[in-house]
Design a protein around this motif. Structure first.
Motif, PDB file in Angstrom:
ATOM      1  N   GLN A 121       0.840  -1.189   0.000  1.00 18.89           N
ATOM      2  CA  GLN A 121       0.000   0.000   0.000  1.00 18.89           C
ATOM      3  C   GLN A 121       0.878   1.243   0.000  1.00 18.89           C
ATOM      4  OE1 GLN A 121      -3.015   0.065   3.031  1.00 18.89           O
ATOM      5  NE2 GLN A 121      -3.771  -1.994   2.562  1.00 18.89           N
ATOM      6  N   ALA A 122       0.338   2.316  -0.548  1.00 16.11           N
ATOM      7  CA  ALA A 122       1.082   3.575  -0.570  1.00 16.11           C
ATOM      8  C   ALA A 122       1.038   4.212   0.814  1.00 16.11           C
ATOM      9  CB  ALA A 122       0.484   4.528  -1.608  1.00 16.11           C
ATOM     10  N   LEU A 123       2.146   4.820   1.212  1.00 13.27           N
ATOM     11  CA  LEU A 123       2.204   5.545   2.474  1.00 13.27           C
ATOM     12  C   LEU A 123       1.707   6.964   2.244  1.00 13.27           C
ATOM     13  CD1 LEU A 123       5.574   4.404   4.089  1.00 13.27           C
ATOM     14  CD2 LEU A 123       3.295   4.173   5.074  1.00 13.27           C
ATOM     15  N   ALA A 124       0.637   7.324   2.961  1.00 18.53           N
ATOM     16  CA  ALA A 124       0.062   8.658   2.795  1.00 18.53           C
ATOM     17  C   ALA A 124       0.763   9.693   3.665  1.00 18.53           C
ATOM     18  CB  ALA A 124      -1.429   8.638   3.133  1.00 18.53           C
ATOM     19  N   GLU A 125       1.572   9.250   4.624  1.00 18.04           N
ATOM     20  CA  GLU A 125       2.256  10.172   5.508  1.00 18.04           C
ATOM     21  C   GLU A 125       3.666   9.673   5.788  1.00 18.04           C
ATOM     22  OE1 GLU A 125       0.598   7.299   6.471  1.00 18.04           O
ATOM     23  OE2 GLU A 125      -0.675   8.203   8.025  1.00 18.04           O
ATOM     24  N   ASP A 192      15.056   0.706   1.629  1.00 21.82           N
ATOM     25  CA  ASP A 192      15.437   2.049   1.207  1.00 21.82           C
ATOM     26  C   ASP A 192      14.930   3.000   2.285  1.00 21.82           C
ATOM     27  OD1 ASP A 192      15.904   4.513   0.117  1.00 21.82           O
ATOM     28  OD2 ASP A 192      14.836   4.143  -1.770  1.00 21.82           O
ATOM     29  N   PRO A 193      15.787   3.402   3.244  1.00 21.14           N
ATOM     30  CA  PRO A 193      15.318   4.207   4.378  1.00 21.14           C
ATOM     31  C   PRO A 193      14.611   5.491   3.964  1.00 21.14           C
ATOM     32  CG  PRO A 193      17.551   3.418   4.749  1.00 21.14           C
ATOM     33  CD  PRO A 193      17.224   3.108   3.326  1.00 21.14           C
ATOM     34  N   ALA A 194      14.976   6.028   2.802  1.00 20.13           N
ATOM     35  CA  ALA A 194      14.348   7.270   2.351  1.00 20.13           C
ATOM     36  C   ALA A 194      12.926   7.028   1.841  1.00 20.13           C
ATOM     37  CB  ALA A 194      15.192   7.910   1.251  1.00 20.13           C
ATOM     38  N   ARG A 195      12.636   5.795   1.408  1.00 22.24           N
ATOM     39  CA  ARG A 195      11.311   5.459   0.882  1.00 22.24           C
ATOM     40  C   ARG A 195      10.892   4.088   1.394  1.00 22.24           C
ATOM     41  NH1 ARG A 195      10.847   6.106  -5.397  1.00 22.24           N
ATOM     42  NH2 ARG A 195      12.636   4.668  -5.318  1.00 22.24           N
ATOM     43  N   PRO A 196      10.504   3.996   2.666  1.00 24.03           N
ATOM     44  CA  PRO A 196      10.100   2.696   3.216  1.00 24.03           C
ATOM     45  C   PRO A 196       8.854   2.156   2.517  1.00 24.03           C
ATOM     46  CG  PRO A 196       9.591   4.469   4.747  1.00 24.03           C
ATOM     47  CD  PRO A 196      10.427   5.074   3.663  1.00 24.03           C
ATOM     48  N   LEU A 197       8.783   0.841   2.409  1.00 25.45           N
ATOM     49  CA  LEU A 197       7.639   0.168   1.819  1.00 25.45           C
ATOM     50  C   LEU A 197       6.665  -0.226   2.923  1.00 25.45           C
ATOM     51  CD1 LEU A 197       9.476  -2.178  -0.721  1.00 25.45           C
ATOM     52  CD2 LEU A 197       8.457   0.068  -1.158  1.00 25.45           C
ATOM     53  N   TRP A 198       5.364  -0.199   2.603  1.00 22.29           N
ATOM     54  CA  TRP A 198       4.320  -0.474   3.578  1.00 22.29           C
ATOM     55  C   TRP A 198       3.369  -1.515   3.006  1.00 22.29           C
ATOM     56  CZ3 TRP A 198       2.664  -0.619   8.262  1.00 22.29           C
ATOM     57  CH2 TRP A 198       1.313  -0.513   8.595  1.00 22.29           C
ATOM     58  N   SER A 199       3.093  -2.559   3.775  1.00 19.97           N
ATOM     59  CA  SER A 199       2.134  -3.586   3.353  1.00 19.97           C
ATOM     60  C   SER A 199       1.234  -3.934   4.525  1.00 19.97           C
ATOM     61  CB  SER A 199       2.855  -4.845   2.845  1.00 19.97           C
ATOM     62  OG  SER A 199       3.615  -5.443   3.876  1.00 19.97           O
ATOM     63  N   VAL A 200       0.025  -4.385   4.207  1.00 22.61           N
ATOM     64  CA  VAL A 200      -0.964  -4.752   5.219  1.00 22.61           C
ATOM     65  C   VAL A 200      -1.530  -6.119   4.867  1.00 22.61           C
ATOM     66  CG1 VAL A 200      -3.166  -4.165   6.295  1.00 22.61           C
ATOM     67  CG2 VAL A 200      -1.548  -2.343   5.702  1.00 22.61           C
ATOM     68  N   GLY A 201      -1.628  -6.993   5.860  1.00 28.20           N
ATOM     69  CA  GLY A 201      -2.119  -8.335   5.586  1.00 28.20           C
ATOM     70  C   GLY A 201      -2.975  -8.886   6.702  1.00 28.20           C
ATOM     71  N   ARG A 202      -3.533 -10.073   6.434  1.00 28.90           N
ATOM     72  CA  ARG A 202      -4.344 -10.803   7.397  1.00 28.90           C
ATOM     73  C   ARG A 202      -3.916 -12.274   7.395  1.00 28.90           C
ATOM     74  NH1 ARG A 202      -8.988  -8.575   9.353  1.00 28.90           N
ATOM     75  NH2 ARG A 202      -9.616  -6.535   8.528  1.00 28.90           N
ATOM     76  N   PRO A 203      -4.180 -12.987   8.495  1.00 33.51           N
ATOM     77  CA  PRO A 203      -3.786 -14.400   8.539  1.00 33.51           C
ATOM     78  C   PRO A 203      -4.611 -15.241   7.574  1.00 33.51           C
ATOM     79  CG  PRO A 203      -5.118 -13.822  10.458  1.00 33.51           C
ATOM     80  CD  PRO A 203      -4.821 -12.534   9.738  1.00 33.51           C
TER      81      PRO A 203
END
Length: 532
Positions: A121-125, A192-203
């Motif tokens: 997912q995109a990081l909005a903040e 990439d510390p300048a552009r961290p990646l974000w993901s969301v999941g469920r079991p």
């Protein structure tokens, strides 16, 4: 480059520029791949492939998953087309690139012996730098309130197949796992510390994904309790006995002959670290025993005992006479993952690690519509282990625990600090009658008295054999108690004179002569391990 119009996604195939082997791309959005023959890292440049590096060889963890496996999730078909293998302080984990028929990419990754299906997912903040993340604190990401469960230094050690980004095999990075109410898990990847990646999941459960094409012995309805029929063989570095690692998630295994604890987290072919341990008591439920249990109101499943742990409470005060101890049986099911059967002073219970976190903090929390209140807060220490474990075991490994109760239901918060890994894991479960445990694992009637925790030692009822089992258990508990929490007082003698010295042995004897005889803490649900 050739194309294949039979796939829901347009497939591309080209020859590897290094060895000439065919390399497939099922998604037009994928720009990178790793050749399965020569392990060259390739980038798609127009209609040609260009080599940009080389991947290390994959660590063979005999996972039931493999490239080409297909399944269904959220009503959409998918295929596993890529794999990333990571190493951290406690072992390795895999993330499988799942390409869906509608073109969406997801990640099927390991989570405390189970699986999570996550999507980028995109990081909005902006999010804090990794060094500012504190385990246990709250963090708002994407307008959601999350709790930081772990902050871990990791490194990508190998890659395979088709990937949506260039694999970073050059340097390590930090990965942080966040948990939220509703059994959600979020991951911040600081490759990439300048552009961290974000993901969301469920079991997810592998059975529910309707997987086809699993590795040999790895699945299918009606299969056995192991993820694979084959085992990785190795020799015990302590006594030379043959060991067999049967579970794909195993990080530590105990030698059946000398009871040394062997670390296999760095691979079967690596130099194996190990440590000796004192003899403990034999488990009431033998390793390998299979019992049918319905956990959490679900249908009964065949659970196999694959590990056994003895733990004790570490008193805050050296003069404290109150101390408790408990036993944990690690249970395994091929597709349901792992669960724990806990034998504590106040009875039997079961527990499984949860993906999310309860709502609230402090002495009262809420989970799945039920309010829980804090019972006990304590520090636990491992004193003896047998079998296989999906987390890395250390000598005298300690955890900080908080137990919560709501009627017959239980919650446990466990915090672990080891090396560069700091993690909080929540587990949920409920009490079990001792007789239900005995019948589930088909234990003999004579063992009933030994399993009851509320039986008076002076009771005149029951057979002499049942009483013998009961007194045998009491003696074993006392011996466990003597081993726990006091040996630290003799560290000076150990360091100065050595383990076999008269000074050290005399110190141990003096400490153990004042052993504890009771305690009231509830045996915590330990999940150990780390996310992924």
């Amino acid at each position: 480059m050739t194309t294949d119009s039979s796939s829901p996604q347009r497939a591309y195939r080209a020859a590897c520029p290094n060895c000439g082997a065919p390399v497939d791309f099922r998604s037009a959005a994928s720009a990178f791949a790793v050749c399965s023959f020569c392990r060259s890292t390739l980038v798609r440049d127009g209609e040609a492939l260009r080599k940009i590096g080389e991947s290390a060889e994959l660590f063979d963890d005999h996972s039931p998953l493999q490239l080409g496996v297909t399944g269904v999730a959220q009503g959409e078909g998918f295929a596993l087309v890529g794999r990333l293998q990571y190493r951290y302080g406690q072992g390795t984990w895999n993330e499988w690139h799942a390409l869906f028929d509608n073109g969406r990419s997801g990640w099927l990754s390991e989570d405390n012996g189970a699986y999570v299906l996550a999507f980028d997912q995109a990081l909005a903040e902006a999010v804090p730098a990794p060094e500012k993340l504190i385990v246990g604190q709250a963090l708002t990401v994407g307008a959601r309130r999350w709790h930081i469960a772990s902050v871990t230094a990791a490194r990508l050690i190998a890659a395979q197949g088709e990937l949506p980004f260039k694999p970073n095999l050059e340097r390590g990075f930090v990965v942080a796992d966040l948990r939220a109410a509703g059994d959600e898990v979020g991951t911040l990847d600081y490759a990439d510390p300048a552009r961290p990646l974000w993901s969301v999941g469920r079991p997810v459960r592998l059975d529910d994904l309707k997987l086809v094409g699993l590795a040999e012995g790895g699945g299918g309805a009606g299969g056995g309790t192991e993820k694979t029929l084959r085992a990785s063989s190795l020799s015990c570095p302590s006594c030379g006995a043959a060991l067999e690692v049967r579970l794909s998630t195993t990080q530590s295994i105990v030698c059946h002959q000398c009871h040394a604890v062997v670390d296999v987290s760095k691979g079967v072919g690596a130099d194996l670290a190990h440590y000796a341990q004192d003899n403990g008591s034999e488990p009431l439920i033998p390793l390998g025993t299979v019992g049918r249990l319905a956990l959490g109101g679900k249908n009964p499943l065949p659970w196999q005992v694959v590990g056994y742990v003895e733990r004790c409470e570490v008193p805050d005060d050296a003069e404290d006479d109150e101390q408790s101890l408990w036993r944990e049986y690690l249970l395994y099911h091929r597709t349901a993952g792992f669960a724990f059967l806990v034998d504590a002073e106040d009875g039997w219970s079961w527990a499984v690690p949860i993906t999310g976190v309860p709502e609230g903090q402090g002495r009262t929390v809420k989970y799945q519509g039920r309010t829980y209140r804090q019972m006990y807060r304590y520090r636990g220490e491992i004193t003896y282990v047998l079998g296989e474990f999906y987390w890395h075991l250390e000598r005298r490994q300690r955890t900080d625990n908080i137990d919560y109760t709501s009627g017959t239901h239980r919650l446990n918060r466990e915090e672990t600090r080891e090396g560069d890994t700091h993690e909080v894991v929540w587990s949920a479960g409920a009490v079990l009658p001792a007789d239900a445990v005995r019948r589930a694992f088909k234990l003999p009637d004579e063992q009933a008295a030994a399993m009851e925790r509320d039986v008076a030692p002076t009771s005149s009822s029951g057979s002499w054999l049942a009483k013998l089992f009961l007194w045998g258990f009491i003696i074993a508990v006392i011996l466990m108690l003597f081993r726990c929490g006091r040996d630290d007082d003799c560290n000076d003698q150990l360091q100065r004179y050595g383990q076999a010295s008269q000074e050290y042995q005399s110190c141990l004897a003096n400490n153990r002569s004042s052993g504890r005889t009771g305690g009231s803490s509830y045996g915590g649900f330990s999940s150990g391990g780390s996310h992924k």
